[in-house]
Design an enzyme around this catalytic site. Structure first.
Site, mmCIF file in Angstrom:
data_model
loop_
_atom_site.group_PDB
_atom_site.id
_atom_site.type_symbol
_atom_site.label_atom_id
_atom_site.label_comp_id
_atom_site.label_asym_id
_atom_site.label_seq_id
_atom_site.Cartn_x
_atom_site.Cartn_y
_atom_site.Cartn_z
ATOM 1 N N GLN A 339 9.832 28.576 -7.718
ATOM 2 C CA GLN A 339 9.968 27.293 -7.041
ATOM 3 C C GLN A 339 10.728 26.353 -7.955
ATOM 4 O O GLN A 339 10.553 26.377 -9.176
ATOM 5 C CB GLN A 339 8.592 26.712 -6.698
ATOM 6 C CG GLN A 339 8.647 25.396 -5.939
ATOM 7 C CD GLN A 339 7.261 24.859 -5.642
ATOM 8 O OE1 GLN A 339 6.283 25.304 -6.237
ATOM 9 N NE2 GLN A 339 7.178 23.908 -4.729
ATOM 10 N N SER A 341 13.998 22.884 -7.804
ATOM 11 C CA SER A 341 14.741 21.913 -7.009
ATOM 12 C C SER A 341 15.567 22.583 -5.922
ATOM 13 O O SER A 341 15.907 21.959 -4.921
ATOM 14 C CB SER A 341 15.659 21.095 -7.923
ATOM 15 O OG SER A 341 16.558 21.954 -8.611
ATOM 16 N N PHE A 342 15.907 23.875 -6.087
ATOM 17 C CA PHE A 342 16.705 24.589 -5.099
ATOM 18 C C PHE A 342 15.888 24.948 -3.869
ATOM 19 O O PHE A 342 16.421 25.076 -2.784
ATOM 20 C CB PHE A 342 17.253 25.878 -5.718
ATOM 21 C CG PHE A 342 16.191 26.835 -6.180
ATOM 22 C CD1 PHE A 342 15.633 27.756 -5.315
ATOM 23 C CD2 PHE A 342 15.749 26.817 -7.487
ATOM 24 C CE1 PHE A 342 14.656 28.635 -5.733
ATOM 25 C CE2 PHE A 342 14.774 27.687 -7.925
ATOM 26 C CZ PHE A 342 14.226 28.598 -7.049
ATOM 27 N N GLU A 344 12.446 27.634 -2.709
ATOM 28 C CA GLU A 344 11.395 28.582 -3.054
ATOM 29 C C GLU A 344 11.892 30.006 -2.867
ATOM 30 O O GLU A 344 12.796 30.261 -2.072
ATOM 31 C CB GLU A 344 10.147 28.362 -2.191
ATOM 32 C CG GLU A 344 9.493 27.012 -2.405
ATOM 33 C CD GLU A 344 8.238 26.850 -1.572
ATOM 34 O OE1 GLU A 344 8.036 27.664 -0.645
ATOM 35 O OE2 GLU A 344 7.460 25.926 -1.848
ATOM 36 N N VAL A 345 11.273 30.934 -3.601
ATOM 37 C CA VAL A 345 11.568 32.360 -3.498
ATOM 38 C C VAL A 345 10.272 33.081 -3.159
ATOM 39 O O VAL A 345 9.262 32.923 -3.863
ATOM 40 C CB VAL A 345 12.168 32.914 -4.806
ATOM 41 C CG1 VAL A 345 12.376 34.418 -4.693
ATOM 42 C CG2 VAL A 345 13.488 32.226 -5.121
ATOM 43 N N LYS A 359 18.496 22.654 0.928
ATOM 44 C CA LYS A 359 19.693 22.065 1.502
ATOM 45 C C LYS A 359 20.538 23.168 2.121
ATOM 46 O O LYS A 359 20.704 24.237 1.544
ATOM 47 C CB LYS A 359 20.515 21.325 0.437
ATOM 48 C CG LYS A 359 19.791 20.150 -0.200
ATOM 49 C CD LYS A 359 20.675 19.475 -1.232
ATOM 50 C CE LYS A 359 19.971 18.285 -1.874
ATOM 51 N NZ LYS A 359 20.814 17.621 -2.888
ATOM 52 N N ASP A 456 25.628 26.709 -14.566
ATOM 53 C CA ASP A 456 24.160 26.687 -14.659
ATOM 54 C C ASP A 456 23.669 27.930 -15.388
ATOM 55 O O ASP A 456 22.798 28.650 -14.896
ATOM 56 C CB ASP A 456 23.532 26.595 -13.265
ATOM 57 C CG ASP A 456 22.079 26.138 -13.324
ATOM 58 O OD1 ASP A 456 21.654 25.662 -14.395
ATOM 59 O OD2 ASP A 456 21.375 26.255 -12.308
#
Length: 707
Positions: A339, A341-342, A344-345, A359, A456
């Protein structure tokens, strides 16, 4: 002399029959202009429908007159035939007139009691354009049927789609036929295949992640606007695990309307497109796409058919949502793998995971990057047999499937990532060398062949598989998470993702290269860290394209130093996490929070203290070889910063140097240098720490992590 030709609305091209219609180049229209085009298209479509109805009525009337003449001739011979023919003629007239009136969207004669509730909501949608559809944009009377131009306009999606099924005209969400119940028609046609109508797209940018449970249990969503809820109920499937969840109560309608307006406005700025089974016409200048390309694709793939655009076609299977989206068990949060800012997985099965992004722009970027990497890697190097069909190419993880409806991408599942890996031994140094060589090759491939900068590079974004019999051995590594990736400047305005699911084309944002948005603060390359400290508004110094790759490899060197500290510190991993790594991340959270709140000065102050921790890392691992790094950094801070900031920098550096002592790693460094693999990694770290100023980015990237 200026040209007299003017651009016109593409949806209103009703009077031409030109074969191979292609829209003229258009400047980026404003929202007001596009909405004006929609109104003009609606008026033209209504007028064409009325003309078609009148023409059909005239033909029927003429046929009726001819039949009356025949009846008069036969009346002298057989009186009973008059009644028969007249009856048949009246039935034929009623049928054709009813069909023509139906095509003009006047369906009062076929309304049932169960359809009255949908009629009120349909009145608003009847103002949307309904145009006759042929591949050549013919007139309303041409062709063997009508295409309905459907406008899907929800809180998170705005697109126009043609539905066609013989003599069927699409209005709003369902396909209506003469005398049939709209609720019985739940499938549309695109690309020659039946596709079920989908529930509305829910934007995770303004709502928390949904909880769905297997077996048809209702999911939990935030309250959306009234139109979104109505569309959800109309398009829901009555049985099975894909039932549309009921909204949560508690959110005000005013806040919901504000969120919907903001979301639709941003989506309006992105794209406005019309599509059918023959062509996808977009608002992007000079760009039309062929939906037949999806028939041969199973994964996102770059189709370099145009020299102006890099088109990645993203297919979607008809049963993707039932096989993937509704199959994920989110009932227990302990199942969640990651989990941030992108988003959840979540695990899908033993070999795949599902990433739910917050997003939609991130999902679009992920699938575009996946198609680009997969296509460019196909001709470069053959995949190892163990990675065939897994979505891993040249050390880069790609998505194997995508659903815009649920904002989901599917990826290969790895054991863990390099940040959470807690088994580090010098005996497995050869596997660590292979892992970092793979990552360096992935970065070079991404920059040289794909012309994209990752921006990143962190241990959290390096996924690894370990040997189950020897957990310290890294079997394979892959770089993931392209949420901050940006293409090179020469790719601006050229990167487009085309989705089979919606029949739309989405443009990838142009590169901005704001340094404060590039890299994790704790792993940002030192030259960029210095530029950001001096100017929070600074952008990437693009004096040459080789600087991108050098910057990426410098960030990979910071990740290597992070792992070497875990490997070489004799105090153990727990002490490293509570001491050394705690100091490295101490001000990283403050920098991120200041950036989110728009306090750029506070962000640069936090990055100044992070620079002290990065310098301490290098000095601890390199010993006397790191003296040049320390002296150069201290001179930079004293020359560029104010006296109070210099004192804060020195104070925090002193705190870090007391925790990161070279004595803790000295003996293990000697053991490391006794092996060829260890010597390779140590020299690679030394070369990356020598990149300390902007001019060092002009070096040769082949000298870093050489093959």
């Amino acid at each position: 002399m200026s040209s007299a030709l003017r651009s016109r609305a593409r949806s209103a091209s009703l009077g031409t029959t030109t074969e191979g219609w292609d829209p003229p180049p258009l400047r980026r229209p404003s929202r007001a202009r596009r909405r004006q085009w929609m109104r003009e298209a609606a008026q033209a479509a209504a007028q064409a429908a009325v003309q078609a109805a009148q023409a059909a009525a005239a033909q029927v009337a003429q046929a009726h007159v001819d039949e009356d003449e025949v009846v008069d001739l036969m009346a002298d011979e057989a009186g009973g035939g008059v009644t028969t023919l007249t009856t048949l003629s009246s039935v034929s007239t009623t049928t054709v007139l009813g069909h023509a009136t139906f095509s003009a969207c006047v369906r009062n004669d076929v309304m049932r009691d169960g359809e009255k509730e949908d009629a009120a909501s349909d009145k608003e949608n009847l103002r949307r354009p309904v145009v006759p559809s042929t591949s050549s944009r013919g007139s309303a009377a041409s062709g063997d049927g009508y295409h309905g131009l459907r406008c899907r306009e929800t809180s998170a999606m705005w697109s126009f789609e043609y539905d066609r099924d013989g003599d069927v005209t699409s209005v709003r969400r369902a396909l209506f036929t003469g005398g049939s119940d709209p609720s019985d028609s739940v499938s549309g046609v695109r690309g020659g295949r039946k596709r079920p109508l989908r529930p509305p797209l829910v934007s995770l940018a303004r709502t928390p992640l949904c909880r769905r449970r297997v077996g048809g249990v209702d999911a939990v969503l935030e309250e959306n606007d009234v139109e979104l809820r109505a569309e959800s109920q109309d398009s829901a499937v009555a049985s099975g695990p894909g039932r549309v969840p009921q909204p949560l109560s508690g959110s005000s309608g005013e806040e919901s309307a504000t969120a919907v307006e903001a979301d639709s406005t941003s989506h309006d700025d992105v794209h406005c497109t019309c599509s059918n089974d023959q062509i996808i016409t977009t608002s992007i200048r000079g760009l039309t796409c062929d939906p037949r390309m999806f028939l041969r694709l199973t994964h996102p793939e770059l189709c370099e058919l145009s020299i102006s655009y890099l088109l990645v076609y993203v297919p979607k299977e008809d049963d993707f949502c039932h096989k993937i989206c509704y199959a994920v068990d989110m009932s227990d949060e302990s199942y969640r793998l990651g989990q941030g800012s992108f988003g959840e997985v979540w695990p899908l099965d033993r070999y795949r995971v599902v990433k739910v992004a917050r997003k939609h722009s991130e999902t679009v970027l992920t699938v575009w990057m996946s198609g680009l990497i997969r296509t460019r890697a196909a001709g470069e190097q053959q995949q190892p047999p163990s990675l065939v069909g897994t979505g891993v190419h040249r050390g880069l993880l790609t998505a194997t499937g995508c659903c815009l409806l649920h904002n989901v991408t599917v990826h290969r599942r790895f054991h863990t990532d390099m940040f959470h890996h807690d088994q580090w031994k010098l005996a497995c140094i050869d596997s660590y060398r292979r892992a970092f060589c793979t990552l360096a090759d992935a970065i070079k491939f991404l920059n040289h062949q794909c012309r994209v900068c990752h921006f990143d590079i962190t241990p959290m974004n390096v996924l690894i598989d370990v040997n189950p019999h020897n957990p310290s051995e890294i079997v394979r590594a892959a770089l993931c998470d392209y949420s901050l990736s940006e293409p090179y400047p020469d790719y601006n305005e050229r990167c487009v993702a085309v989705f089979q699911e919606t029949g739309t084309a989405r443009r990838i944002p142009n590169c901005s290269h704001r340094l404060r948005e590039c890299y994790h603060p704790a792993f940002r390359p030192m030259p960029l860290q210095k530029l950001l400290i001096c100017d929070p508004h600074a952008r990437f110094p693009v004096a040459g394209l080789r600087r991108y790759c050098m910057s990426e490899l410098s960030a990979l060197g910071n990740v290597l130093g992070f792992c070497l500290m875990r490997l070489l510190d004799r105090r153990g991993l727990d002490e490293v996490r509570m001491g050394t790594e705690a100091l490295l991340f101490k001000h990283a959270g403050a920098a991120c929070r200041a950036l989110e709140n728009g306090k750029l000065t506070h962000c640069s102050d936090a990055c100044l203290l992070i620079l002290a921790a990065q310098m301490s890392y290098g000095a601890c691992l390199l010993g006397e070889h790191g003296a040049a790094l320390v002296s150069h950094t201290l001179r930079f801070v004293e020359a560029k910063m104010s006296s109070c900031r210099v004192r804060a920098f020195r104070r925090f550096y002193h705190e870090c140097s007391q925790t990161m002592l070279h004595e803790y790693v000295r003996k293990n460094v000697e053991r490391l240098l006794a092996t060829s693999d260890g010597l390779y990694l140590y020299n690679a770290f030394r070369r990356t720490t020598s990149i300390i100023c902007e001019e060092d980015l002009d070096g040769d990237c082949r000298q870093l992590f050489p093959e």
